[in-house]
Design an enzyme around this catalytic site. Structure first.
Site, short mmCIF file in Angstrom:
data_model
loop_
_atom_site.label_atom_id
_atom_site.label_comp_id
_atom_site.label_asym_id
_atom_site.label_seq_id
_atom_site.Cartn_x
_atom_site.Cartn_y
_atom_site.Cartn_z
N CYS A 1 0.85 -1.05 0.04
CA CYS A 1 0.15 -0.05 0.01
C CYS A 1 1.00 1.28 -0.05
CB CYS A 1 -1.13 -0.07 1.26
SG CYS A 1 -2.22 1.03 0.80
N HIS B 1 -3.51 -5.06 1.94
CA HIS B 1 -2.99 -5.25 3.32
C HIS B 1 -3.10 -6.68 3.80
CE1 HIS B 1 -2.18 -0.94 4.71
NE2 HIS B 1 -3.16 -0.89 3.74
N GLU C 1 -1.38 -8.29 5.79
CA GLU C 1 -1.13 -8.28 7.34
C GLU C 1 -2.30 -7.91 8.28
OE1 GLU C 1 -0.47 -5.73 5.29
OE2 GLU C 1 -0.72 -4.05 6.36
N1 GLN Z 1 -3.43 6.49 0.71
C1 GLN Z 1 -2.29 6.26 1.45
C2 GLN Z 1 -1.15 6.91 0.95
O1 GLN Z 1 -1.24 7.65 -0.27
C3 GLN Z 1 -1.87 4.58 1.53
C4 GLN Z 1 -2.93 4.10 2.36
C5 GLN Z 1 -2.51 2.90 3.04
O2 GLN Z 1 -1.44 2.57 3.13
N2 GLN Z 1 -3.28 1.83 3.37
O3 GLN Z 1 -0.03 7.01 1.22
#
Ligand code: GLN
Length: 215
Positions: free
Chosen positions: A98, A191, A193
């Site tokens: 992410c 995610h 995790e």
């Molecule tokens: N939207 C977040 C960002 O731009 C990432 C979100 C996440 O890691 N769940 O950093």
């Protein structure tokens, strides 16, 4: 073509090798502790990484989800950038989830943050909208056996395009890539995790093991 790690076929010899691996999770911001717990559940030594000097003793590193602008700021503030490049260049396995996927990208469709360029992918942040647009979805993950993976997306990015040698290993039904692999680098938009399903962590452990044996 990415070689499929045999994560589900461990004999006792492989278990010995696994117990010697050490995986770090960048612990500057975000949900690092959930990754640590998942690796420990798999019997892997997992440590929180807060100083660049810690990278020297690691076989694999996860950059977790969180807020990518903050993580990049802290990476630069603590002098991690050059050390991260050196770690990946010497064959250390790297996984960005992410926000971590945003951090390691070569290019973003947003003007900020300035990504580190550790993986040849172009990424769009917040592709699915705001926090309230977070969702779960299921899809096959190339290289992972046992049926579709239930993935949690939280203000998630997607991969817009990939460079030479980067394989898309999971896509949403509309075709958007949400997991990509290039040699010792892995990036996932979701995610793993935050679920009970440890198969993506096992996949990464297999990557770490491959790298550790050739180094
Ligand atoms: N939207 C977040 C960002 O731009 C990432 C979100 C996440 O890691 N769940 O950093």
């Amino acid at each position: 073509m990415v070689e499929t790690p045999s994560v589900s076929r461990q004999n006792s010899g492989e278990a010995d090798e696994i117990s010697q691996l050490k995986i770090g999770v960048l612990a500057l911001q975000g949900d690092f502790i959930e990754h640590i717990h998942m690796f420990r559940k798999l019997g892997i030594e997992a440590v929180e990484v807060r100083k660049p000097s810690q990278l020297a003793g690691l076989d694999g590193l996860v950059i977790p989800g969180g807020e990518s602008t903050t993580i990049v700021k802290l990476i630069n503030m603590f002098g991690f950038a050059a050390e991260l490049h050196a770690f990946v260049d010497r064959g250390g396995a790297l996984w960005g989830t992410c926000a971590g996927m945003i951090v390691i990208a070569r290019e973003l469709t947003d003007p900020y943050p300035e990504p580190l360029g550790l993986m040849d992918i172009c990424v769009s942040r917040n592709w699915f909208g705001r926090q309230v647009d977070s969702f779960e979805d299921q899809f096959e993950f190339n290289g992972i056996e046992g049926g579709p993976f239930l993935a949690v997306f939280i203000r998630a990015p997607v991969v817009e395009s990939v460079g030479d040698g980067v394989d898309v290993i999971a896509r949403l039904a509309d075709g958007k890539p949400v997991a990509v692999r290039s040699g010792n680098r892995l990036a996932t938009a979701f995610h793993p995790e935050l679920t009970d399903d440890s198969r993506v962590h096992e996949y990464f452990v297999a990557m770490v093991k491959e790298g550790a044996t050739v180094r």
